[in-house]
Design a protein around this motif. Structure first.
Motif, PDB file in Angstrom:
ATOM      1  N   GLY A 404       0.813  -1.212   0.000  1.00  0.00           N
ATOM      2  CA  GLY A 404       0.000   0.000   0.000  1.00  0.00           C
ATOM      3  C   GLY A 404       0.845   1.259   0.000  1.00  0.00           C
ATOM      4  N   TYR A 405       1.861   1.306   0.864  1.00  0.00           N
ATOM      5  CA  TYR A 405       2.735   2.474   0.933  1.00  0.00           C
ATOM      6  C   TYR A 405       3.555   2.616  -0.360  1.00  0.00           C
ATOM      7  N   LEU A 406       4.055   1.483  -0.876  1.00  0.00           N
ATOM      8  CA  LEU A 406       4.912   1.537  -2.057  1.00  0.00           C
ATOM      9  C   LEU A 406       4.152   2.032  -3.279  1.00  0.00           C
ATOM     10  N   LEU A 407       2.956   1.474  -3.534  1.00  0.00           N
ATOM     11  CA  LEU A 407       2.181   1.880  -4.711  1.00  0.00           C
ATOM     12  C   LEU A 407       1.775   3.348  -4.621  1.00  0.00           C
ATOM     13  N   PHE A 408       1.395   3.788  -3.427  1.00  0.00           N
ATOM     14  CA  PHE A 408       1.027   5.195  -3.258  1.00  0.00           C
ATOM     15  C   PHE A 408       2.241   6.094  -3.488  1.00  0.00           C
ATOM     16  N   GLY A 409       3.387   5.725  -2.935  1.00  0.00           N
ATOM     17  CA  GLY A 409       4.589   6.541  -3.109  1.00  0.00           C
ATOM     18  C   GLY A 409       5.008   6.641  -4.564  1.00  0.00           C
ATOM     19  N   LEU A 410       4.985   5.517  -5.288  1.00  0.00           N
ATOM     20  CA  LEU A 410       5.364   5.529  -6.702  1.00  0.00           C
ATOM     21  C   LEU A 410       4.333   6.284  -7.539  1.00  0.00           C
ATOM     22  N   VAL A 508       2.776  17.108  -3.777  1.00  0.00           N
ATOM     23  CA  VAL A 508       2.694  15.745  -4.299  1.00  0.00           C
ATOM     24  C   VAL A 508       4.039  15.037  -4.155  1.00  0.00           C
ATOM     25  N   ILE A 509       5.127  15.747  -4.429  1.00  0.00           N
ATOM     26  CA  ILE A 509       6.459  15.157  -4.275  1.00  0.00           C
ATOM     27  C   ILE A 509       6.736  14.815  -2.813  1.00  0.00           C
ATOM     28  N   THR A 510       6.306  15.700  -1.905  1.00  0.00           N
ATOM     29  CA  THR A 510       6.472  15.435  -0.476  1.00  0.00           C
ATOM     30  C   THR A 510       5.684  14.201  -0.048  1.00  0.00           C
ATOM     31  N   ALA A 511       4.442  14.087  -0.538  1.00  0.00           N
ATOM     32  CA  ALA A 511       3.622  12.914  -0.219  1.00  0.00           C
ATOM     33  C   ALA A 511       4.300  11.635  -0.687  1.00  0.00           C
ATOM     34  N   SER A 512       4.880  11.677  -1.880  1.00  0.00           N
ATOM     35  CA  SER A 512       5.585  10.510  -2.415  1.00  0.00           C
ATOM     36  C   SER A 512       6.782  10.144  -1.543  1.00  0.00           C
ATOM     37  N   ALA A 513       7.580  11.149  -1.176  1.00  0.00           N
ATOM     38  CA  ALA A 513       8.777  10.896  -0.373  1.00  0.00           C
ATOM     39  C   ALA A 513       8.419  10.327   0.999  1.00  0.00           C
ATOM     40  N   VAL A 514       7.384  10.883   1.643  1.00  0.00           N
ATOM     41  CA  VAL A 514       6.971  10.410   2.965  1.00  0.00           C
ATOM     42  C   VAL A 514       6.460   8.975   2.882  1.00  0.00           C
ATOM     43  N   ALA A 515       5.689   8.655   1.822  1.00  0.00           N
ATOM     44  CA  ALA A 515       5.171   7.299   1.667  1.00  0.00           C
ATOM     45  C   ALA A 515       6.303   6.291   1.464  1.00  0.00           C
ATOM     46  N   LEU A 516       7.322   6.655   0.696  1.00  0.00           N
ATOM     47  CA  LEU A 516       8.444   5.744   0.465  1.00  0.00           C
ATOM     48  C   LEU A 516       9.268   5.551   1.740  1.00  0.00           C
ATOM     49  N   ILE A 517       9.378   6.607   2.552  1.00  0.00           N
ATOM     50  CA  ILE A 517       9.999   6.445   3.878  1.00  0.00           C
ATOM     51  C   ILE A 517       9.167   5.478   4.725  1.00  0.00           C
ATOM     52  N   GLY A 518       7.835   5.607   4.615  1.00  0.00           N
ATOM     53  CA  GLY A 518       6.946   4.702   5.334  1.00  0.00           C
ATOM     54  C   GLY A 518       7.128   3.256   4.922  1.00  0.00           C
ATOM     55  N   CYS A 519       7.442   3.016   3.634  1.00  0.00           N
ATOM     56  CA  CYS A 519       7.725   1.646   3.167  1.00  0.00           C
ATOM     57  C   CYS A 519       8.855   1.025   3.975  1.00  0.00           C
ATOM     58  N   CYS A 520       9.916   1.776   4.127  1.00  0.00           N
ATOM     59  CA  CYS A 520      11.069   1.276   4.886  1.00  0.00           C
ATOM     60  C   CYS A 520      10.691   1.042   6.343  1.00  0.00           C
ATOM     61  N   PHE A 521       9.879   1.948   6.900  1.00  0.00           N
ATOM     62  CA  PHE A 521       9.540   1.841   8.324  1.00  0.00           C
ATOM     63  C   PHE A 521       8.675   0.609   8.585  1.00  0.00           C
ATOM     64  N   VAL A 522       7.645   0.386   7.746  1.00  0.00           N
ATOM     65  CA  VAL A 522       6.756  -0.753   8.003  1.00  0.00           C
ATOM     66  C   VAL A 522       7.474  -2.076   7.760  1.00  0.00           C
ATOM     67  N   ALA A 523       8.511  -2.068   6.926  1.00  0.00           N
ATOM     68  CA  ALA A 523       9.260  -3.295   6.662  1.00  0.00           C
ATOM     69  C   ALA A 523      10.261  -3.602   7.770  1.00  0.00           C
ATOM     70  N   LEU A 524      10.831  -2.558   8.390  1.00  0.00           N
ATOM     71  CA  LEU A 524      11.935  -2.766   9.327  1.00  0.00           C
ATOM     72  C   LEU A 524      11.518  -2.705  10.799  1.00  0.00           C
ATOM     73  N   PHE A 525      10.494  -1.937  11.130  1.00  0.00           N
ATOM     74  CA  PHE A 525      10.207  -1.675  12.542  1.00  0.00           C
ATOM     75  C   PHE A 525       8.883  -2.252  13.029  1.00  0.00           C
ATOM     76  N   VAL A 526       7.869  -2.312  12.177  1.00  0.00           N
ATOM     77  CA  VAL A 526       6.564  -2.810  12.627  1.00  0.00           C
ATOM     78  C   VAL A 526       6.640  -4.320  12.829  1.00  0.00           C
ATOM     79  N   ARG A 527       6.100  -4.789  13.958  1.00  0.00           N
ATOM     80  CA  ARG A 527       6.139  -6.220  14.265  1.00  0.00           C
ATOM     81  C   ARG A 527       4.871  -6.901  13.767  1.00  0.00           C
ATOM     82  N   TYR A 528       5.038  -8.040  13.132  1.00  0.00           N
ATOM     83  CA  TYR A 528       3.933  -8.820  12.586  1.00  0.00           C
ATOM     84  C   TYR A 528       3.875 -10.158  13.315  1.00  0.00           C
ATOM     85  N   VAL A 529       2.680 -10.515  13.797  1.00  0.00           N
ATOM     86  CA  VAL A 529       2.503 -11.732  14.567  1.00  0.00           C
ATOM     87  C   VAL A 529       2.372 -12.905  13.610  1.00  0.00           C
ATOM     88  N   ASP A 530       3.152 -13.959  13.837  1.00  0.00           N
ATOM     89  CA  ASP A 530       3.085 -15.149  12.988  1.00  0.00           C
ATOM     90  C   ASP A 530       1.784 -15.904  13.236  1.00  0.00           C
TER      91      ASP A 530
END
Length: 530
Positions: A404-410, A508-530
């Protein structure tokens, strides 16, 4: 938990007032029709949001609101929401109304939404009919309209937390996930219907002439939709009040369900189960013994203790809140300025030209097309919410969140770098992907965290006293108030960026940059329960 699914009539839930705001035993499975009824609140809420998005600026301009007061209108509601949401969320966790924990708050906030709409859509007309002095009429019209906008925004933002907590209270884990998908589905449908209704030129239709202005027409439709949707929602699934339901129940053989944790004080179930007497007599006798402890817990719920509970929340909750803040900051940055971006950048219009000039008319055309883009966003949000149920089994919640974050950012980056009418409208579908993601995945993760904590509580009675203040209501409210914090950040920061860059393309460029930063954050820091 799964072993009890075949005996839904014997399910018993643990009372919040006794041992913290978590239910260690899952409620019975709910019919799909009940989950759809529960989701109607999101349809009505988003319908009214879309009406506000289409009409609030014309309304404020029509009453003569000075530019100096715009910041007050847009900042007051999110600031109040950000400060009060966790407090009210925790209060709903400990609410002992006979109607349940969440529904009294949902009803109150729904009435406040209705009053807010009545004030900002009809305030000018009512004031004009009551006051003849032009100066006093201007002051009162501006005041009533501002109060209406702030009241509506505050209650509409606020109500999301109790609605989510209501769903979590009365549904089993599978139904929580299913219900969240229905919430996102009807959110998209409600937004699309609101935008479509706002696009109709009511001034040239019979209903518009009968009610004098299109503002009254939109209030009529909004009030009807909101009232009907909330009646259906509040009647969807019965809540059980946090009271001693075992009072007066005679001793009886215990049901065949596996015993609950030994530290339970008294229990509560669905209304039907209480009437049928499915209450453990041993735990019922313990209820009176421990009632004083429950009263002390509620009395100790002060603002200081709530703040301590929020500060000391587990790190995975904190990271989820940060990721939600990043996502909503990116999403709102784009959505709040999207129609202006269409008018100025895509259509090359000028909003500051004379209103009868070609440049201004071109700008207005761009704004109209931008509204259709927002409608596309709502429709695709609903469609994607449906397909999420299929995708989650393949890529999991982590894949959905990241995608979701990646598609919105791109998508927003492409729109900002290569503005074109047709490609922009096509890429509006990616806004819907982000919208659906923000409405479902974070709350799905909250349910996973709650289920994990409930299992731990069954194994290890007691727990952290700070975290005992936290319940589903507080967790949902804390997550939801990130939306208000994002509004504050966007409202305070983007105006400065636009003035500095001299063009709304920076938004619009700022929204894209923030969303792409969010991609990294949700991949590296958010915990997902198995």
């Amino acid at each position: 938990m799964g072993g009890n699914s075949g005996q839904a009539s014997h399910h018993i839930y643990k009372s919040l007032a006794d041992d913290g705001p978590f239910d260690p035993v899952e409620p019975p499975k709910r019919p799909t029709s009940r989950l759809i009824m529960h989701s109607m609140a999101m349809f009505g809420r988003e319908f009214c949001y879309a009406v506000e998005a289409a009409y609030v600026t014309p309304v404020l301009l029509s009453v003569g609101l000075p530019n100096s007061l715009y910041s007050i209108v847009w900042f007051l509601s999110p600031i109040l929401g950000f400060l009060l949401q966790p407090v009210v969320g925790s209060a709903s966790d400990h609410c002992r109304s006979r109607w349940g924990r969440r529904r009294p708050y949902i009803l109150t906030l729904g009435v406040m939404m209705l009053v807010g709409m009545a004030l900002y859509l009809n305030g000018d007309t009512v004031v004009a009919a009551l006051i003849a002095n032009p100066r006093r009429k201007l002051v009162w019209a501006i005041s009533v309209t501002m109060i209406g906008v702030v009241l509506f925004d505050f209650s509409a933002d606020f109500i999301d937390g109790p609605i989510k907590a209501y769903l979590f209270d009365v549904c089993c884990h599978q139904d929580k996930e299913k219900g969240l998908h229905y919430h996102a589905l009807f959110t998209g449908f409600g937004g699309a219907m609101g935008y479509l209704l706002g696009a109709i030129d009511w001034a040239h239709l019979e209903l518009g002439r009968l009610l004098s202005t299109e503002f009254q027409v939109m209030f009529l439709f909004s009030a009807l939709v909101l009232t009907l949707c909330f009646i259906v929602h509040l009647c969807s699934i019965s809540e059980v009040p946090l009271t001693d339901v075992a009072k007066g129940v005679p001793p009886q053989p215990p049901p065949q369900d596996p015993p609950l944790s030994s530290d339970g004080m008294y229990e509560y179930g669905s209304i039907k189960e209480v009437k049928n007497g499915y209450v453990n007599p041993e735990l019922a006798m313990q209820g009176a013994k421990n009632k004083n402890h429950a009263e002390q817990t509620r009395r100790s719920m002060t603002l200081k203790s709530l703040l301590r509970a929020l500060v000391n929340m587990p790190p995975h909750y904190r990271y989820l809140c940060i990721s939600h803040l990043i996502g909503w900051t990116a999403f709102l940055s784009n959505m709040l300025f999207f129609t202006d971006f269409m008018g100025q950048i895509v259509y090359h219009g000028d909003p500051y030209s004379a209103h009868n000039s070609t440049e201004f008319l071109i700008y207005e055309r761009g704004v109209e097309v931008g509204c259709w883009g927002l409608c596309i966003n709502s429709i695709f949000s609903s469609l994607y919410s449906y397909f999420q149920k299929v995708l989650v089994s393949y890529i999991g919640l982590k894949g959905l969140y990241f995608t979701g974050y990646l598609l919105f950012g791109l998508g927003t980056g492409f729109i900002g770098l290569f503005p074109n009418v047709y490609s922009t409208l096509v890429l509006c579908s990616l806004f819907g992907v982000m919208s659906s993601t923000l409405y479902t995945v974070p709350f799905n993760l909250i349910t996973e965290y709650h289920r994990e904590e409930e299992k731990e509580r069954q194994q290890v009675p007691g727990g952290d006293p700070d975290n005992s203040m936290r319940g589903k209501g507080m967790d949902c409210a804390t997550l939801t108030c990130m939306v208000q914090l994002a509004q504050i950040l966007v409202g305070g920061g983007l105006g400065f960026l636009v003035n500095t860059a001299g063009s709304v393309v920076i938004v619009v460029i700022t929204a894209s940059a923030v969303a792409l930063i969010g991609c990294c954050f949700v991949a590296l820091f958010v915990r997902y329960v198995d």
